[in-house]
Design a protein around this motif. Structure first.
Motif, PDB file in Angstrom:
ATOM      1  N   ASP A  99      -5.770  -1.298  -1.117  1.00  0.00           N
ATOM      2  CA  ASP A  99      -6.730  -2.142  -0.427  1.00  0.00           C
ATOM      3  C   ASP A  99      -6.421  -2.120   1.067  1.00  0.00           C
ATOM      4  OD1 ASP A  99      -8.523  -4.059   0.404  1.00  0.00           O
ATOM      5  OD2 ASP A  99      -7.559  -5.716  -0.644  1.00  0.00           O
ATOM      6  N   PHE A 100      -7.372  -1.656   1.875  1.00  0.00           N
ATOM      7  CA  PHE A 100      -7.163  -1.555   3.311  1.00  0.00           C
ATOM      8  C   PHE A 100      -7.577  -2.815   4.069  1.00  0.00           C
ATOM      9  CE2 PHE A 100      -7.595   2.976   2.124  1.00  0.00           C
ATOM     10  CZ  PHE A 100      -6.316   3.374   2.485  1.00  0.00           C
ATOM     11  N   ASP A 101      -8.031  -3.846   3.358  1.00  0.00           N
ATOM     12  CA  ASP A 101      -8.435  -5.087   4.030  1.00  0.00           C
ATOM     13  C   ASP A 101      -7.210  -5.844   4.363  1.00  0.00           C
ATOM     14  OD1 ASP A 101     -11.075  -4.380   3.964  1.00  0.00           O
ATOM     15  OD2 ASP A 101     -11.414  -5.334   2.027  1.00  0.00           O
ATOM     16  N   ASN A 118       0.829  -1.208   0.000  1.00  0.00           N
ATOM     17  CA  ASN A 118       0.000   0.000   0.000  1.00  0.00           C
ATOM     18  C   ASN A 118       0.864   1.258   0.000  1.00  0.00           C
ATOM     19  OD1 ASN A 118      -2.473  -1.253  -0.151  1.00  0.00           O
ATOM     20  ND2 ASN A 118      -2.995  -0.953   2.010  1.00  0.00           N
ATOM     21  N   GLU A 166      -2.770   3.348   6.065  1.00  0.00           N
ATOM     22  CA  GLU A 166      -3.698   2.377   6.641  1.00  0.00           C
ATOM     23  C   GLU A 166      -5.135   2.880   6.636  1.00  0.00           C
ATOM     24  OE1 GLU A 166      -1.876   1.423  10.450  1.00  0.00           O
ATOM     25  OE2 GLU A 166      -1.017  -0.327   9.453  1.00  0.00           O
ATOM     26  N   ASN A 167      -5.311   4.127   6.223  1.00  0.00           N
ATOM     27  CA  ASN A 167      -6.641   4.723   6.071  1.00  0.00           C
ATOM     28  C   ASN A 167      -6.506   5.938   5.149  1.00  0.00           C
ATOM     29  OD1 ASN A 167      -5.172   6.207   7.958  1.00  0.00           O
ATOM     30  ND2 ASN A 167      -6.986   6.926   8.994  1.00  0.00           N
TER      31      ASN A 167
END
Length: 186
Positions: free
Chosen positions: A184-186, A40, A139-140
């Protein structure tokens, strides 16, 4: 970050670091190993670089990635931000580091967030040419812009969710979603 001894002069640091397999930042004669980031982190950095490059090219500026060192004046400290922008002709033919960034961007990770917000930002503020410091969440969805105002004070502006991000130092604007494309934060 891991420290390496003994203390080095800036010239010794450049010579020594050119033979290393990983990058090291330099402060007060000591060098510190840079750790790798997440996918990410890389996606966000590449998205931002791709968005900024065509925009600043029109302004005779350069976007530099995480392999370009930033020098901090007389302290002779050298850091590797995720992205930086310089519009100063004195940086055009730089070899070891740039000295006149206008914009510095750091993509945050849990292990570096406190340092990027505190000690590193304190050092970056010593760069006379710096007009804007951007912190980007990995992370967000969160972009924080610290801008130097006309009174010499750093002002915070926060961008979230569906906001349009404005980087005043280079007269740039984009949807925050463009920065987080394929993240993708999952």
């Amino acid at each position: 970050m891991l420290a390496y001894s003994p203390k080095l002069t800036p010239d010794e640091y450049f010579e020594w670091s050119s033979r290393q397999e990983i990058r090291y930042e330099y402060s007060n004669g000591e060098v510190f190993a840079m750790v790798g980031g997440t996918i990410n982190h890389s996606r966000i950095t590449m998205n931002l670089g791709a968005l900024l490059r065509p925009h600043v090219r029109e302004k005779s500026c350069l976007v530099l990635g995480s392999d370009a060192r930033i020098a901090i004046g007389k302290q002779k400290e050298f850091f590797y931000p995720d992205l930086s922008v310089t519009c100063d002709d004195r940086d055009r033919n730089a070899v070891n580091a740039i000295y006149y960034p206008k914009l510095i961007i750091e993509v945050l990770s849990p292990s570096t967030e406190a340092y990027n917000r505190g000690g590193k930002f304190a050092r970056y503020r010593k760069i006379e040419s710096l007009q804007e410091y951007i912190l980007v969440g990995s992370e967000n969805i969160l972009v924080e812009s610290f801008r130097l105002n006309d009174r010499g004070l750093w002002e915070l502006r926060v961008f979230e969710n569906s906001d349009r991000v404005e980087l005043a130092s280079i007269d740039f604007e984009c949807a925050i979603g463009s920065i987080y494309e394929d993240v993708d934060f999952d």
